[in-house]
Design a protein around this motif. Structure first.
Motif, PDB file in Angstrom:
ATOM      1  N   TYR A   1       0.822  -1.194   0.000  1.00  0.00           N
ATOM      2  CA  TYR A   1       0.000   0.000   0.000  1.00  0.00           C
ATOM      3  C   TYR A   1       0.862   1.253   0.000  1.00  0.00           C
ATOM      4  CZ  TYR A   1      -3.451  -3.383   1.662  1.00  0.00           C
ATOM      5  OH  TYR A   1      -4.268  -4.480   1.800  1.00  0.00           O
ATOM      6  N   LEU A   2       0.281   2.326  -0.477  1.00  0.00           N
ATOM      7  CA  LEU A   2       0.893   3.640  -0.371  1.00  0.00           C
ATOM      8  C   LEU A   2      -0.172   4.620   0.078  1.00  0.00           C
ATOM      9  CD1 LEU A   2       3.516   5.282  -0.796  1.00  0.00           C
ATOM     10  CD2 LEU A   2       2.621   5.898  -3.050  1.00  0.00           C
ATOM     11  N   GLN A   3      -0.069   5.050   1.318  1.00  0.00           N
ATOM     12  CA  GLN A   3      -0.959   6.067   1.838  1.00  0.00           C
ATOM     13  C   GLN A   3      -0.378   7.432   1.500  1.00  0.00           C
ATOM     14  OE1 GLN A   3      -4.010   5.787   3.516  1.00  0.00           O
ATOM     15  NE2 GLN A   3      -4.061   8.012   3.240  1.00  0.00           N
ATOM     16  N   MET A   4      -1.137   8.232   0.795  1.00  0.00           N
ATOM     17  CA  MET A   4      -0.676   9.532   0.339  1.00  0.00           C
ATOM     18  C   MET A   4      -1.547  10.605   0.972  1.00  0.00           C
ATOM     19  SD  MET A   4       0.052   8.750  -3.694  1.00  0.00           S
ATOM     20  CE  MET A   4      -1.705   8.622  -4.053  1.00  0.00           C
ATOM     21  N   ASN A   5      -0.944  11.427   1.804  1.00  0.00           N
ATOM     22  CA  ASN A   5      -1.636  12.519   2.463  1.00  0.00           C
ATOM     23  C   ASN A   5      -1.101  13.854   1.969  1.00  0.00           C
ATOM     24  OD1 ASN A   5      -3.058  10.640   4.079  1.00  0.00           O
ATOM     25  ND2 ASN A   5      -1.437  10.666   5.637  1.00  0.00           N
ATOM     26  N   SER A   6      -1.880  14.888   2.197  1.00  0.00           N
ATOM     27  CA  SER A   6      -1.478  16.245   1.830  1.00  0.00           C
ATOM     28  C   SER A   6      -0.983  16.318   0.394  1.00  0.00           C
ATOM     29  CB  SER A   6      -0.402  16.754   2.793  1.00  0.00           C
ATOM     30  OG  SER A   6      -0.862  16.749   4.127  1.00  0.00           O
ATOM     31  N   LEU A   7      -1.761  15.768  -0.500  1.00  0.00           N
ATOM     32  CA  LEU A   7      -1.345  15.684  -1.895  1.00  0.00           C
ATOM     33  C   LEU A   7      -1.181  17.056  -2.523  1.00  0.00           C
ATOM     34  CD1 LEU A   7      -3.459  12.621  -2.921  1.00  0.00           C
ATOM     35  CD2 LEU A   7      -0.982  12.823  -3.198  1.00  0.00           C
ATOM     36  N   LYS A   8      -0.194  17.155  -3.387  1.00  0.00           N
ATOM     37  CA  LYS A   8       0.135  18.384  -4.085  1.00  0.00           C
ATOM     38  C   LYS A   8       0.007  18.168  -5.587  1.00  0.00           C
ATOM     39  CE  LYS A   8       3.620  19.515  -0.587  1.00  0.00           C
ATOM     40  NZ  LYS A   8       5.067  19.813  -0.371  1.00  0.00           N
ATOM     41  N   PRO A   9      -0.197  19.235  -6.345  1.00  0.00           N
ATOM     42  CA  PRO A   9      -0.270  19.078  -7.804  1.00  0.00           C
ATOM     43  C   PRO A   9       0.947  18.381  -8.393  1.00  0.00           C
ATOM     44  CG  PRO A   9      -1.073  21.228  -7.190  1.00  0.00           C
ATOM     45  CD  PRO A   9      -0.520  20.611  -5.932  1.00  0.00           C
ATOM     46  N   GLU A  10       2.121  18.597  -7.826  1.00  0.00           N
ATOM     47  CA  GLU A  10       3.321  17.964  -8.338  1.00  0.00           C
ATOM     48  C   GLU A  10       3.379  16.465  -8.071  1.00  0.00           C
ATOM     49  OE1 GLU A  10       4.764  20.780  -4.959  1.00  0.00           O
ATOM     50  OE2 GLU A  10       3.113  20.689  -6.407  1.00  0.00           O
ATOM     51  N   ASP A  11       2.439  15.945  -7.298  1.00  0.00           N
ATOM     52  CA  ASP A  11       2.329  14.501  -7.109  1.00  0.00           C
ATOM     53  C   ASP A  11       1.607  13.826  -8.266  1.00  0.00           C
ATOM     54  OD1 ASP A  11       3.591  14.471  -4.538  1.00  0.00           O
ATOM     55  OD2 ASP A  11       1.707  15.147  -3.642  1.00  0.00           O
ATOM     56  N   THR A  12       1.061  14.605  -9.170  1.00  0.00           N
ATOM     57  CA  THR A  12       0.344  14.047 -10.309  1.00  0.00           C
ATOM     58  C   THR A  12       1.272  13.174 -11.146  1.00  0.00           C
ATOM     59  OG1 THR A  12      -1.221  15.889 -10.412  1.00  0.00           O
ATOM     60  CG2 THR A  12      -0.911  14.596 -12.412  1.00  0.00           C
ATOM     61  N   ALA A  13       0.889  11.927 -11.326  1.00  0.00           N
ATOM     62  CA  ALA A  13       1.720  10.974 -12.051  1.00  0.00           C
ATOM     63  C   ALA A  13       0.988   9.646 -12.135  1.00  0.00           C
ATOM     64  CB  ALA A  13       3.070  10.776 -11.354  1.00  0.00           C
ATOM     65  N   VAL A  14       1.534   8.760 -12.939  1.00  0.00           N
ATOM     66  CA  VAL A  14       1.110   7.370 -12.917  1.00  0.00           C
ATOM     67  C   VAL A  14       1.981   6.646 -11.905  1.00  0.00           C
ATOM     68  CG1 VAL A  14       0.817   5.239 -14.225  1.00  0.00           C
ATOM     69  CG2 VAL A  14       0.342   7.436 -15.310  1.00  0.00           C
ATOM     70  N   TYR A  15       1.358   5.964 -10.980  1.00  0.00           N
ATOM     71  CA  TYR A  15       2.065   5.285  -9.908  1.00  0.00           C
ATOM     72  C   TYR A  15       2.128   3.789 -10.176  1.00  0.00           C
ATOM     73  CZ  TYR A  15       2.180   9.503  -7.077  1.00  0.00           C
ATOM     74  OH  TYR A  15       2.435  10.773  -6.609  1.00  0.00           O
ATOM     75  N   TYR A  16       3.305   3.216  -9.990  1.00  0.00           N
ATOM     76  CA  TYR A  16       3.558   1.808 -10.232  1.00  0.00           C
ATOM     77  C   TYR A  16       4.175   1.169  -8.996  1.00  0.00           C
ATOM     78  CZ  TYR A  16       3.561   3.450 -15.124  1.00  0.00           C
ATOM     79  OH  TYR A  16       3.254   4.034 -16.327  1.00  0.00           O
ATOM     80  N   CYS A  17       3.975  -0.124  -8.864  1.00  0.00           N
ATOM     81  CA  CYS A  17       4.715  -0.872  -7.860  1.00  0.00           C
ATOM     82  C   CYS A  17       5.612  -1.885  -8.551  1.00  0.00           C
ATOM     83  CB  CYS A  17       3.781  -1.567  -6.858  1.00  0.00           C
ATOM     84  SG  CYS A  17       2.714  -2.846  -7.561  1.00  0.00           S
ATOM     85  N   ASN A  18       6.673  -2.265  -7.870  1.00  0.00           N
ATOM     86  CA  ASN A  18       7.617  -3.229  -8.402  1.00  0.00           C
ATOM     87  C   ASN A  18       8.603  -3.585  -7.296  1.00  0.00           C
ATOM     88  OD1 ASN A  18       9.193  -4.831 -10.281  1.00  0.00           O
ATOM     89  ND2 ASN A  18       8.412  -3.494 -11.913  1.00  0.00           N
ATOM     90  N   ARG A  19       9.573  -4.412  -7.615  1.00  0.00           N
ATOM     91  CA  ARG A  19      10.648  -4.669  -6.679  1.00  0.00           C
ATOM     92  C   ARG A  19      11.413  -3.377  -6.412  1.00  0.00           C
ATOM     93  NH1 ARG A  19      14.399  -9.534  -8.366  1.00  0.00           N
ATOM     94  NH2 ARG A  19      15.395  -8.811  -6.423  1.00  0.00           N
ATOM     95  N   ALA A  20      11.994  -3.303  -5.236  1.00  0.00           N
ATOM     96  CA  ALA A  20      12.723  -2.107  -4.867  1.00  0.00           C
ATOM     97  C   ALA A  20      14.081  -2.022  -5.535  1.00  0.00           C
ATOM     98  CB  ALA A  20      12.894  -2.039  -3.347  1.00  0.00           C
TER      99      ALA A  20
END
Length: 115
Positions: free
Chosen positions: A79-98
């Motif tokens: 999971y990714l909990q995202m708080n206090s979102l900003k316009p610069e957070d706009t993106a496509v988010y992916y998960c994968n190995r670190a």
């Protein structure tokens, strides 16, 4: 076969929150360090947050204090909990190995932060 299915994105206003989910199949989140990445239009894909097998986390400076990565190994989900979102957070988010080598990228989930 390995599948990484991201979900939870959407359109939100600045300051609002979202929780993204990554359902993993064919791999174990218990024994793999996992991470969230994002890619904005015209930008390189970047690592946002990572979690290793014993629970230690790391975050990009741009999201530190606002985002929290976690996992439920029983559900094989990250999971990714995202708080206090900003316009610069706009993106496509992916998960994968670190770390490399990574699995094939999923379709990602689009997060749009706009007023």
């Amino acid at each position: 076969q390995v599948q990484l299915v991201e979900s939870g994105g959407g359109l939100v206003q600045p300051g609002e929150s979202l929780r993204l989910s990554c359902a993993a199949s064919g791999i174990s989140t218990r024994v793999n360090a996992m991470a969230w990445y994002r890619q904005a239009p015209g930008k390189q894909r970047e690592l946002v947050a990572a979690i290793v097998t014993y629970g230690m986390t790391n975050y990009a400076d741009s999201v530190k204090g606002r985002f929290t990565i976690s996992r439920d190994n029983a559900k094989n989900t990250v999971y990714l909990q995202m708080n206090s979102l900003k316009p610069e957070d706009t993106a496509v988010y992916y998960c994968n190995r670190a770390t490399s080598p990574m699995y094939s990228w999923g379709k990602g989930t689009l997060v749009t932060v706009s007023s």
